[in-house]
Motif scaffolding. Structure first.
Motif, PDB file in Angstrom:
ATOM      1  N   ARG A  82      35.666  30.620  45.872  1.00 59.99           N
ATOM      2  CA  ARG A  82      35.799  31.950  45.262  1.00 59.99           C
ATOM      3  C   ARG A  82      36.363  31.864  43.854  1.00 59.99           C
ATOM      4  NH1 ARG A  82      38.324  34.762  50.729  1.00 59.99           N
ATOM      5  NH2 ARG A  82      36.323  35.140  51.780  1.00 59.99           N
ATOM      6  N   SER A  85      34.140  37.476  44.811  1.00 60.44           N
ATOM      7  CA  SER A  85      35.250  36.539  45.004  1.00 60.44           C
ATOM      8  C   SER A  85      36.126  36.910  46.195  1.00 60.44           C
ATOM      9  CB  SER A  85      36.105  36.479  43.737  1.00 60.44           C
ATOM     10  OG  SER A  85      36.760  37.719  43.515  1.00 60.44           O
ATOM     11  N   TRP A  86      35.987  38.130  46.719  1.00 55.13           N
ATOM     12  CA  TRP A  86      36.717  38.510  47.940  1.00 55.13           C
ATOM     13  C   TRP A  86      35.819  38.454  49.162  1.00 55.13           C
ATOM     14  CZ3 TRP A  86      37.196  43.807  45.281  1.00 55.13           C
ATOM     15  CH2 TRP A  86      37.924  43.679  44.097  1.00 55.13           C
ATOM     16  N   THR A  87      34.558  38.094  48.975  1.00 58.54           N
ATOM     17  CA  THR A  87      33.531  38.254  50.004  1.00 58.54           C
ATOM     18  C   THR A  87      33.519  39.714  50.468  1.00 58.54           C
ATOM     19  OG1 THR A  87      34.069  36.005  50.713  1.00 58.54           O
ATOM     20  CG2 THR A  87      32.520  37.204  52.064  1.00 58.54           C
ATOM     21  N   GLY A  88      33.368  40.589  49.488  1.00 59.49           N
ATOM     22  CA  GLY A  88      33.406  42.016  49.778  1.00 59.49           C
ATOM     23  C   GLY A  88      32.176  42.493  50.520  1.00 59.49           C
ATOM     24  N   ALA A  90      43.961  46.155  52.213  1.00 62.47           N
ATOM     25  CA  ALA A  90      43.655  46.281  50.794  1.00 62.47           C
ATOM     26  C   ALA A  90      44.678  47.101  50.024  1.00 62.47           C
ATOM     27  CB  ALA A  90      42.274  46.901  50.609  1.00 62.47           C
ATOM     28  N   LEU A 133      45.459  39.996  44.265  1.00 66.37           N
ATOM     29  CA  LEU A 133      44.151  39.354  44.226  1.00 66.37           C
ATOM     30  C   LEU A 133      44.150  38.044  45.012  1.00 66.37           C
ATOM     31  CD1 LEU A 133      42.922  39.875  40.543  1.00 66.37           C
ATOM     32  CD2 LEU A 133      42.149  41.043  42.614  1.00 66.37           C
ATOM     33  N   LEU A 170      43.721  38.816  48.605  1.00 64.77           N
ATOM     34  CA  LEU A 170      42.346  39.176  48.927  1.00 64.77           C
ATOM     35  C   LEU A 170      41.424  37.955  48.931  1.00 64.77           C
ATOM     36  CD1 LEU A 170      41.951  42.447  46.811  1.00 64.77           C
ATOM     37  CD2 LEU A 170      42.563  42.258  49.227  1.00 64.77           C
ATOM     38  N   MET A 171      41.646  37.045  47.987  1.00 64.39           N
ATOM     39  CA  MET A 171      40.761  35.884  47.872  1.00 64.39           C
ATOM     40  C   MET A 171      41.028  34.834  48.948  1.00 64.39           C
ATOM     41  SD  MET A 171      40.710  35.469  43.713  1.00 64.39           S
ATOM     42  CE  MET A 171      39.552  34.094  43.730  1.00 64.39           C
ATOM     43  N   SER A 194      41.636  35.753  52.115  1.00 64.26           N
ATOM     44  CA  SER A 194      41.304  36.384  53.392  1.00 64.26           C
ATOM     45  C   SER A 194      39.849  36.075  53.737  1.00 64.26           C
ATOM     46  CB  SER A 194      41.524  37.895  53.317  1.00 64.26           C
ATOM     47  OG  SER A 194      40.618  38.477  52.392  1.00 64.26           O
ATOM     48  N   VAL A 224      36.778  41.459  52.570  1.00 59.66           N
ATOM     49  CA  VAL A 224      37.253  42.818  52.330  1.00 59.66           C
ATOM     50  C   VAL A 224      36.137  43.765  52.759  1.00 59.66           C
ATOM     51  CG1 VAL A 224      37.997  44.503  50.621  1.00 59.66           C
ATOM     52  CG2 VAL A 224      38.747  42.121  50.429  1.00 59.66           C
TER      53      VAL A 224
END
Length: 417
Positions: free
Chosen positions: A156, A203-206, A338, A351, A354-355, A357, A360
Motif C-alpha cells: 500500500r 492504499s486502504w483497500t477501500g 474510520a 492513515l 487505515l493502511m 487494516s 475500509v
C-alpha cells in the motif's frame, strides 16, 4: 305489631335514661357519636322487623331516612376542628427538575455527569471486542498481523508513492504552464485531484459503494454530509471534485490545502477566528453563484463524530437560498473504525491505522435535493436535512453543538443560560 312498638318504646326509654346518666361524664363529641349510633340502631330495627308495610308508611320512612342522613352529616364531627393549627400540611406546588437541582448539589453534579456522558460518547471510538482469546484463534490472529504489517502495508505504501509520483509529475506542469488557459487548467487539475484521491482509497483497500446519481456542476446548489473523518472528503472527492469548506490544518495536510486543494476552489477557515466566519460566508455566496465552479461540499456538523451519532447542523449552509443536496456516509467497522479523533491522534497516525487494516468498507448515498419550504427557518431546514441523513445512515440524533468538543462554555455563560 304492638309488641314490637312496645319493645321499641322500652328500648327508647332505657336508652334515653342511660344517655342522660352519661351526659355529665361524656364529652360533646362522644355524646354526638352515641346519638348517631342510637339512631342507626333504631332505623335498622325498624327496617328489619317491618318487611311489609303500607305505601304511606314507606314514603314516611324514606323521608325519615333522608332527614336522619342529613342530621348525621350535620352531626358528624370534623377532624380538623380537633387538630392544632399548623399541623395540617398544605398541598405542595408542582416540582420541577430545576428546583431539585437548585436544592441539591449532588443532583446537580449527577445531572451534569449524565449530560457530559451523552455528549462525550459522540466523540469516543469504541474499541472492538477481542476475538483472539483462546489457543485456537491466537495463531490465526498472529498470522493476520504478519500479513497486514509485513505484506499489505508495504504494498500500500508503494501504491501511494506511485500515485504521488504520477500526480506531481502531471500537476506541476499543468499548474504553471497552463495559466493562460484557465478553463483547461481547472479541468485538468480537477481530474488530477480525483486521481490522487483514488490512490489514497486504494492504499486502504477501500470498498466503497455509491448509491444514487453522481453529483453534477450546477449553480445555486450545495452538498452537505455527515462527518466522521477527513477521509470523508477523499472518498467523495474521488468521484466528484468538490470544493470543500474545511478547517485549516497544520503540517503536511495544511501544505496540501494551501497548494493542491486550493486549485479546486476549497475554502479554509480557522474556528478560533471570529472574522473568518464573515469572510467564509461571503466566499460561500460568491461560490454558489458561479456556474463553472466545482460543487460546494460542506460538513455542517463542524467536527468529526464517531459515525454512531449526529450532532447539530450549523445553519450557514442552509441560509444561502440555494438547493441543498444531502449525502449520507456510513462506515462498516468490521475491519477498522474510520472515526478520527483529532484530539488524541494525528492524521498521519490515522492513515497508518487505515493502511494496516484489512480494508475500509463504506456506503455513500446521494439523497434527494431539498429546498427551503415556505415559512421554514434555516434552523428548521437544517434539522429536516439532518433527519434525512440520520435516517438513511442509521445515526442517532443528539441535541449538542459540535463546537463544544473544542471549547466548553464558561461557568458564567452556563449559569446565565
Amino acid at each position: 305489631m304492638g309488641c314490637v312498638n312496645g319493645a321499641l318504646n322500652c328500648n327508647n326509654v332505657s336508652n334515653n335514661s342511660s344517655s342522660r346518666s352519661r351526659v355529665e361524664t361524656v364529652s360533646p363529641a362522644k355524646n354526638k357519636s352515641s346519638r348517631i349510633s342510637h339512631n342507626l340502631s333504631l332505623s335498622s330495627i325498624l327496617t328489619n322487623n317491618n318487611p311489609v308495610q303500607q305505601p304511606s308508611s314507606t314514603s314516611k320512612m324514606n323521608t325519615r331516612d333522608l332527614k336522619s342522613s342529613s342530621e348525621l352529616d350535620l352531626d358528624r364531627p370534623n377532624p380538623e376542628d380537633y387538630l392544632p393549627t399548623g399541623s395540617i400540611p398544605e398541598p405542595h406546588p408542582k416540582l420541577r427538575l430545576s428546583d431539585l437541582l437548585d436544592i441539591s448539589l449532588a443532583l446537580t453534579e449527577a445531572a451534569g455527569a449524565i449530560v457530559d456522558d451523552s455528549f462525550t460518547r459522540c466523540f469516543k471510538s469504541n474499541p472492538p471486542e477481542p476475538w483472539n482469546w483462546n489457543v485456537y484463534l491466537f495463531p490465526l490472529w498472529c498470522c493476520g498481523v504478519v500479513i497486514r504489517y509485513g505484506i499489505l502495508f508495504p504494498v500500500r505504501v508503494l501504491v501511494l508513492t506511485i500515485g504521488w509520483i504520477i500526480f506531481l509529475s502531471c500537476y506541476i506542469p499543468v499548474h504553471f504552464l497552463l495559466k493562460g488557459n484557465e478553463k483547461l487548467r481547472k479541468k485538468l487539475e480537477r481530474c488530477l485531484v480525483e486521481l490522487i484521491c483514488s490512490f489514497f482509497v486504494a492504499s486502504w483497500t477501500g470498498v466503497v459503494k455509491y448509491h444514487g446519481p453522481r453529483p453534477s456542476r450546477r449553480p445555486h446548489q450545495v452538498f452537505v454530509a455527515n462527518h466522521t473523518s477527513m477521509i470523508d472528503f477523499i472518498i467523495l472527492e474521488q468521484m466528484t471534485a468538490f470544493a470543500v469548506i474545511m478547517q485549516k490544518h497544520p503540517g503536511w495536510v495544511g501544505l496540501l490545502q494551501s497548494t493542491i486543494l486550493e486549485s479546486v476552489g476549497c475554502i479554509w477557515f480557522n474556528r478560533t477566528e471570529s472574522k473568518d466566519r464573515e469572510i467564509v460566508a461571503k466566499k460561500l455566496r460568491a461560490h454558489v453563484q458561479g456556474a463553472d465552479n466545482n460543487p460546494l461540499l460542506i460538513f455542517p456538523e463542524g467536527t468529526c463524530v464517531n459515525n454512531h451519532y449526529t450532532v447539530m447542523f450549523k445553519k450557514g449552509a442552509f441560509e444561502l437560498g440555494c438547493t441543498v443536496c444531502p449525502i449520507a456516509i456510513k462506515y462498516n467497522k468490521i475491519f477498522v473504525d474510520a472515526f478520527w479523533n483529532s484530539r488524541k491522534q494525528s492524521f498521519s497516525m490515522h492513515l497508518l491505522q487505515l493502511m494496516t487494516s484489512w480494508a475500509v468498507v463504506c456506503d455513500v448515498w446521494y439523497l434527494e435535493p431539498q429546498t427551503l419550504r415556505p415559512g421554514e427557518t434555516p434552523i428548521e431546514f437544517a434539522e429536516r436535512v439532518r433527519d434525512i441523513i440520520a435516517a438513511r445512515a442509521g445515526l442517532k440524533k443528539v441535541p449538542w453543538d459540535g463546537y463544544l468538543k473544542y471549547s466548553r462554555p464558561s461557568p458564567k455563560f452556563t449559569e446565565r443560560k
